[in-house]
Scaffold this motif. Structure first.
Motif, PDB file in Angstrom:
ATOM      1  N   LEU A 130       0.830  -1.208   0.000  1.00 48.77           N
ATOM      2  CA  LEU A 130       0.000   0.000   0.000  1.00 48.77           C
ATOM      3  C   LEU A 130       0.867   1.262   0.000  1.00 48.77           C
ATOM      4  O   LEU A 130       0.560   2.240  -0.683  1.00 48.77           O
ATOM      5  N   ASP A 131       1.965   1.226   0.739  1.00 48.96           N
ATOM      6  CA  ASP A 131       2.877   2.368   0.763  1.00 48.96           C
ATOM      7  C   ASP A 131       3.529   2.574  -0.609  1.00 48.96           C
ATOM      8  O   ASP A 131       3.609   3.699  -1.101  1.00 48.96           O
ATOM      9  N   LEU A 132       3.990   1.489  -1.223  1.00 51.32           N
ATOM     10  CA  LEU A 132       4.596   1.590  -2.557  1.00 51.32           C
ATOM     11  C   LEU A 132       3.596   2.148  -3.566  1.00 51.32           C
ATOM     12  O   LEU A 132       3.933   3.032  -4.373  1.00 51.32           O
ATOM     13  N   ALA A 133       2.374   1.636  -3.528  1.00 52.61           N
ATOM     14  CA  ALA A 133       1.349   2.104  -4.465  1.00 52.61           C
ATOM     15  C   ALA A 133       1.102   3.600  -4.280  1.00 52.61           C
ATOM     16  O   ALA A 133       1.010   4.344  -5.265  1.00 52.61           O
ATOM     17  N   ALA A 152      -2.717  -0.025 -13.626  1.00 52.86           N
ATOM     18  CA  ALA A 152      -2.281  -1.324 -13.090  1.00 52.86           C
ATOM     19  C   ALA A 152      -1.923  -1.203 -11.607  1.00 52.86           C
ATOM     20  O   ALA A 152      -2.269  -2.078 -10.806  1.00 52.86           O
ATOM     21  N   VAL A 153      -1.250  -0.121 -11.227  1.00 58.24           N
ATOM     22  CA  VAL A 153      -0.894   0.086  -9.822  1.00 58.24           C
ATOM     23  C   VAL A 153      -2.155   0.327  -8.990  1.00 58.24           C
ATOM     24  O   VAL A 153      -2.268  -0.171  -7.867  1.00 58.24           O
ATOM     25  N   SER A 154      -3.118   1.063  -9.535  1.00 59.76           N
ATOM     26  CA  SER A 154      -4.379   1.305  -8.817  1.00 59.76           C
ATOM     27  C   SER A 154      -5.122   0.001  -8.552  1.00 59.76           C
ATOM     28  O   SER A 154      -5.634  -0.215  -7.439  1.00 59.76           O
ATOM     29  N   VAL A 155      -5.179  -0.870  -9.547  1.00 56.56           N
ATOM     30  CA  VAL A 155      -5.841  -2.169  -9.381  1.00 56.56           C
ATOM     31  C   VAL A 155      -5.092  -3.005  -8.340  1.00 56.56           C
ATOM     32  O   VAL A 155      -5.698  -3.641  -7.476  1.00 56.56           O
ATOM     33  N   TRP A 156      -3.760  -2.997  -8.428  1.00 56.80           N
ATOM     34  CA  TRP A 156      -2.919  -3.735  -7.475  1.00 56.80           C
ATOM     35  C   TRP A 156      -3.152  -3.225  -6.055  1.00 56.80           C
ATOM     36  O   TRP A 156      -3.282  -3.997  -5.111  1.00 56.80           O
ATOM     37  N   ARG A 157      -3.231  -1.903  -5.918  1.00 59.76           N
ATOM     38  CA  ARG A 157      -3.467  -1.291  -4.609  1.00 59.76           C
ATOM     39  C   ARG A 157      -4.816  -1.726  -4.043  1.00 59.76           C
ATOM     40  O   ARG A 157      -4.927  -2.067  -2.867  1.00 59.76           O
ATOM     41  N   LYS A 158      -5.850  -1.717  -4.881  1.00 61.94           N
ATOM     42  CA  LYS A 158      -7.189  -2.129  -4.432  1.00 61.94           C
ATOM     43  C   LYS A 158      -7.183  -3.587  -3.975  1.00 61.94           C
ATOM     44  O   LYS A 158      -7.844  -3.941  -2.997  1.00 61.94           O
ATOM     45  N   TRP A 160      -4.623  -5.212  -2.670  1.00 59.91           N
ATOM     46  CA  TRP A 160      -3.963  -5.256  -1.367  1.00 59.91           C
ATOM     47  C   TRP A 160      -4.839  -4.638  -0.285  1.00 59.91           C
ATOM     48  O   TRP A 160      -4.846  -5.093   0.857  1.00 59.91           O
ATOM     49  N   GLN A 161      -5.558  -3.599  -0.624  1.00 62.25           N
ATOM     50  CA  GLN A 161      -6.429  -2.945   0.339  1.00 62.25           C
ATOM     51  C   GLN A 161      -7.532  -3.897   0.799  1.00 62.25           C
ATOM     52  O   GLN A 161      -7.916  -3.902   1.958  1.00 62.25           O
ATOM     53  N   ALA A 162      -8.025  -4.713  -0.125  1.00 62.68           N
ATOM     54  CA  ALA A 162      -9.102  -5.650   0.190  1.00 62.68           C
ATOM     55  C   ALA A 162      -8.601  -6.902   0.909  1.00 62.68           C
ATOM     56  O   ALA A 162      -9.388  -7.614   1.529  1.00 62.68           O
ATOM     57  N   ALA A 163      -7.294  -7.156   0.831  1.00 63.98           N
ATOM     58  CA  ALA A 163      -6.735  -8.360   1.463  1.00 63.98           C
ATOM     59  C   ALA A 163      -6.866  -8.264   2.975  1.00 63.98           C
ATOM     60  O   ALA A 163      -6.689  -7.202   3.567  1.00 63.98           O
ATOM     61  N   ALA A 164      -7.177  -9.391   3.586  1.00 64.32           N
ATOM     62  CA  ALA A 164      -7.264  -9.431   5.043  1.00 64.32           C
ATOM     63  C   ALA A 164      -5.883  -9.172   5.626  1.00 64.32           C
ATOM     64  O   ALA A 164      -4.916  -9.821   5.243  1.00 64.32           O
ATOM     65  N   PRO A 165      -5.761  -8.235   6.567  1.00 69.70           N
ATOM     66  CA  PRO A 165      -4.448  -7.904   7.107  1.00 69.70           C
ATOM     67  C   PRO A 165      -3.800  -8.994   7.946  1.00 69.70           C
ATOM     68  O   PRO A 165      -2.630  -8.925   8.225  1.00 69.70           O
TER      69      PRO A 165
END
Length: 186
Positions: A130-133, A152-158, A160-165
């Motif tokens: 999330l920080d890299l994005a 592509a980075v926006s999709v990747w960020r989303k 990771w954002q949705a991934a369970a921490p």
């Protein structure tokens, strides 16, 4: 002209393996981007060399475990002196007296940016991704990303954002435990 993404990873001795998580996360970026992952050389180095390694990085990731160990204290001090953007990361657990003293002495430096806690490799990867994005999607576009790259980075960020921490971490080895340069397509 686009710039490479430069990262310095500082980790206490008990979190040496977590460097690989950061390297692996950088390698999983969905775009081709020249990236330098720097660290203090295992055999040691001069202050001048350490200064050069930290002076022009875009981000310092500082990983603190149960004890503050050399050279991480010097890396922290130099990053603060050079006013490099630093993300302070901690693995919860008991602290040695030296680590408690380090936290007490540096508390005024991280007041604006609290320590971020991670309990697993997956949680650390999520924080880093999330920080890299966020760095890559900055409006100044220092890294020369195309519109397709930004998407592509926006999709990747989303993702990771949705991934369970708190996903369980993998025991598979991987990533860049040492310094690395990742070359993108030119």
């Amino acid at each position: 002209m686009s710039e490479p993404l430069r990262i310095f990873v500082s980790a206490t001795a008990d979190l040496e393996a977590e460097r690989a998580v950061i390297g692996k996360t950088v390698a999983e970026l969905p775009i081709q981007l020249r990236t330098e992952i720097r660290r203090y050389p295992r055999e040691g180095t001069s202050y001048e060399t350490l200064f050069e390694l930290i002076a022009n990085v875009d981000r310092v990731y500082f990983l603190l475990g149960g004890d503050i160990t050399a050279p991480s204290g010097s890396e922290w001090d130099l990053a603060m002196q050079l006013e490099r953007p630093l993300l302070a990361l901690r693995k919860p657990g008991p602290l040695t007296p030296a680590a408690r003293e380090f936290l007490r002495n540096t508390s005024f430096q991280v007041a604006a940016q609290e320590w971020r806690f991670f309990r697993s490799d997956a949680e650390l990867a999520r924080i880093i991704a999330l920080d890299l994005a966020d760095m890559l999607l900055h409006p100044l576009n220092r890294y020369g990303l195309s519109v397709a790259d930004m998407e592509a980075v926006s999709v990747w960020r989303k993702r990771w954002q949705a991934a369970a921490p708190d996903e369980p971490s993998s025991d598979e080895p991987g990533g860049a435990e040492g310094s690395a340069v990742i070359l993108g397509k030119s």
